[in-house]
Scaffold this motif. Sequence first.
Motif, PDB file in Angstrom:
ATOM      1  N   THR A   1      -5.475   3.242  -6.074  1.00 25.38           N
ATOM      2  CA  THR A   1      -6.079   4.396  -5.406  1.00 25.38           C
ATOM      3  C   THR A   1      -5.695   4.428  -3.928  1.00 25.38           C
ATOM      4  N   ILE A   2      -5.660   3.264  -3.288  1.00 26.98           N
ATOM      5  CA  ILE A   2      -5.231   3.194  -1.887  1.00 26.98           C
ATOM      6  C   ILE A   2      -3.786   3.663  -1.763  1.00 26.98           C
ATOM      7  N   ASN A   3      -2.943   3.296  -2.722  1.00 26.16           N
ATOM      8  CA  ASN A   3      -1.565   3.782  -2.745  1.00 26.16           C
ATOM      9  C   ASN A   3      -1.519   5.307  -2.844  1.00 26.16           C
TER      10      ASN A   3
ATOM     11  N   LEU B   1     -11.755   1.932  -5.990  1.00 21.18           N
ATOM     12  CA  LEU B   1     -11.113   1.996  -4.675  1.00 21.18           C
ATOM     13  C   LEU B   1     -10.138   0.830  -4.530  1.00 21.18           C
TER      14      LEU B   1
ATOM     15  N   THR C   1      -2.576   6.832   0.411  1.00 25.62           N
ATOM     16  CA  THR C   1      -1.534   6.620   1.426  1.00 25.62           C
ATOM     17  C   THR C   1      -0.370   7.581   1.208  1.00 25.62           C
TER      18      THR C   1
ATOM     19  N   THR D   1     -13.635   4.652   3.176  1.00 28.61           N
ATOM     20  CA  THR D   1     -12.299   4.202   2.768  1.00 28.61           C
ATOM     21  C   THR D   1     -11.239   5.163   3.280  1.00 28.61           C
TER      22      THR D   1
ATOM     23  N   GLU E   1       0.820  -1.215   0.000  1.00 21.56           N
ATOM     24  CA  GLU E   1       0.000   0.000   0.000  1.00 21.56           C
ATOM     25  C   GLU E   1       0.857   1.271   0.000  1.00 21.56           C
TER      26      GLU E   1
ATOM     27  N   ILE F   1      -8.063   4.365   5.784  1.00 21.27           N
ATOM     28  CA  ILE F   1      -6.677   4.710   5.450  1.00 21.27           C
ATOM     29  C   ILE F   1      -6.079   5.614   6.526  1.00 21.27           C
TER      30      ILE F   1
END
Length: 259
Positions: free
Chosen positions: A134-136, A130, A139, A164, A105, A168
């Motif tokens: 996108t999480i990267n 998502l 983050t 979400t 991530e 995070i």
Amino acid sequence: MGKVIAIANQKGGVGKTTTAMNLAASLAVLEFKTLVIDADPQANTTSGLGQDPKEIETSIYECMVDGIDIASIIIKTDLEHLDLVPSHIDLVGAEVEMINLENREEKMKSVIAKVKDNYDFIIIDCSPSLGLITINALTAANSVIIPVQCEYFALEGLGKLLNTIKIIQTRLNPDLEIEGILLTMYDVRLRLSNQVVDEVRMHFKGLVFETIIPRNVRLSESPSFGLPVIAFDAEGKGAMAYLNLASEIAAKNGMEKVN
């Protein structure tokens, strides 16, 4: 140290790419050194800034999966102060390839860290999902802008995105903030548009930007010429709206124009 802002909404067609490329271009016009990272496999920001994705040999994909140095793939755009990290279709495969990687991530965060000090702003255009990319981006980011179109289903899915973001914040990036909710595709002639504006402002109060992005033909046309709207129709409503947004963000972050 540059501020990293992700443009995210898993709902498609809300103006993420339009916002990423035109906000970045407007910040550059205000003489802030700006990098825009295309983290969407559709590569629309890449083509919208005059690059052919089919000719891109090394992209953000190789940086995240293969450890290629991001500085080596940065492309100078036609606008002074605006640089681009391109994308291509191979980014689709990155999520699968990254599944078994350690700290998967945080790959984009590590990549960006190498050039973060070289820019005032780094804008990340996220894909309409998502997923892991996108999480990267979230983050790696200091904050997130959420584009919301002034249409009937405006708030659909927004709760899921906000959830979400909370996850995070809890698990990966406690410093992540919501830069603001951006109302897009506003048509002053439609009662519905005005109702959506009122509803979003009522629900989210201080989180909503003062600037509203209008539905504008020139905004839609400019990517086909490989140009941000400020280089295509500098005095049009679309260009002025994004310039106002850039000024609003700069002021919010206590940043003055670079001399």
